[in-house]
Design an enzyme around this catalytic site. Structure first.
Site, short mmCIF file in Angstrom:
data_model
loop_
_atom_site.label_atom_id
_atom_site.label_comp_id
_atom_site.label_asym_id
_atom_site.label_seq_id
_atom_site.Cartn_x
_atom_site.Cartn_y
_atom_site.Cartn_z
CB VAL A 174 -0.93 0.10 1.18
CG1 VAL A 174 -2.28 -1.08 1.02
CG2 VAL A 174 -0.38 -0.23 2.44
CB CYS A 175 4.53 1.90 0.09
SG CYS A 175 5.46 3.39 0.28
CB ILE A 176 1.69 5.06 -4.33
CG1 ILE A 176 1.32 5.94 -3.22
CG2 ILE A 176 0.72 3.86 -4.37
CD1 ILE A 176 0.02 6.75 -3.98
#
Length: 326
Positions: A174-176
């Site tokens: 969930v890291c962009i």
């Protein structure tokens, strides 16, 4: 940087088995003043850990790191853990009020066993100064500093007094960060871990990019003492995220630490939200992780985690999943 690879590009090579059953293999690991059942820690994120789960993990011999997104609850949390005879493990940031918070802990004679400095880009003077501040006011706390992605960063944070460093810039599900900034260890997290571990003289915590239980063994092979995991721990009965029903199926929210859902605003967003299928009890997942890691140790030809550090490996560039979705 030679040999850039990620988890799915690597296979570990078996060595002669010396146990009759995988249950003879010991997955325990020591970090700071405690020994834990597994070299695994749920990510210090709001949808992964809360007070209740922290208590349960500590009671059952697992490591945890409490998140820092409800800062006003931390002192009561430490007192509560102390009253229960359990270790306390908290996170801090680097803003001015965090310096005051550390001074307050010292004044109240509250020493958390573990303090994690939790910053997206940990190779910074702000983190170095916070390490020094912690070591001055809470000299007995075990300080974990991160996150970083280079050997230089590991050396600098260790030299500043960090007891362990956390490696991983943006490889999480969930890291962009990688998309928003162009920077990070996404896509080569395992090689970054190896590169950092070679420079380290203190423990390293691999953080992010773990998609299977085999990735835990691979992290240990390339130098991790502890492995921080978000998505594999999301979606459990005990997870703090909200439960949602879609088409008769149950899901839980999972969002990144720099997402608008966590911040409450759309500013400097480097995280996203997803829904994870409901997975039942986290206890079952921890048992399965332990059994899988016991198997890994038996394939490594040993009885303890360290055996995994000595095995050979191959780089399989077309990915071990052959395009199949695991």
């Amino acid at each position: 940087m030679e040999n850039v690879f990620d988890y799915e590009d690597i296979q570990l090579i078996p060595a002669k088995c010396i146990v009759n059953s995988r249950s003879e293999c010991d997955t325990s690991v020591r970090l700071g003043g405690h020994t834990f059942k597994l070299p695994v820690v749920p990510a210090n994120m709001q949808t992964i850990i809360d007070e209740k789960l922290a208590i349960s993990l500590a009671e059952n011999g697992y490591f945890y790191v409490m998140h820092r997104f409800e800062p006003e609850t931390r002192i009561d949390f430490i007192k509560d853990m102390n009253a229960r005879g359990l270790f306390s493990s908290i996170s801090v940031g680097v803003k001015d009020e965090e310096y005051e918070f550390v001074r307050q802990l010292a004044e109240e004679n509250l020493t958390p066993e573990y303090v994690t400095i939790d910053i997206a880009h940990g190779h910074s003077n702000a983190v170095i100064e916070m390490i020094q501040h912690l070591k001055k006011h809470l000299p007995d706390s075990f300080v974990i500093a991160g996150n970083v992605g280079t050997p230089e960063a590991v050396r600098e944070l260790e030299n500043a007094g960090a007891d362990a460093t956390k490696v991983g810039i943006g490889p999480g599900k969930v890291c962009i960060t990688k998309i928003k900034t162009g920077f990070g260890t996404g896509g080569w997290q395992l090689a970054a871990l190896r590169w950092c571990a070679k420079a380290a003289s203190k423990p390293i915590i691999a953080d992010g990019g773990i998609r299977t239980h085999g990735d835990i063994a691979k992290s240990i092979r390339f130098g991790a003492t502890m492995v921080m995991i978000g998505s594999l721990f999301a979606g459990h009965e005990e997870s703090p995220g909200q439960t949602i029903e879609k088409d008769g199926k149950l899901y839980k929210e999972y969002f990144g630490s720099a997402s608008e859902f966590q911040k409450g605003e759309k500013k400097n967003v480097e995280g996203k939200k997803m829904h994870v299928a409901h997975k039942g009890s986290i206890k079952d997942t921890l048992i399965e992780m332990e059994q899988d890691l016991q198997s890994s140790i038996s394939y490594a030809g040993g009885t303890k985690l360290n055996a995994i550090r000595n095995v050979d490996y191959v780089i399989v560039k077309n990915s071990i999943f052959n395009g199949d979705k695991y």
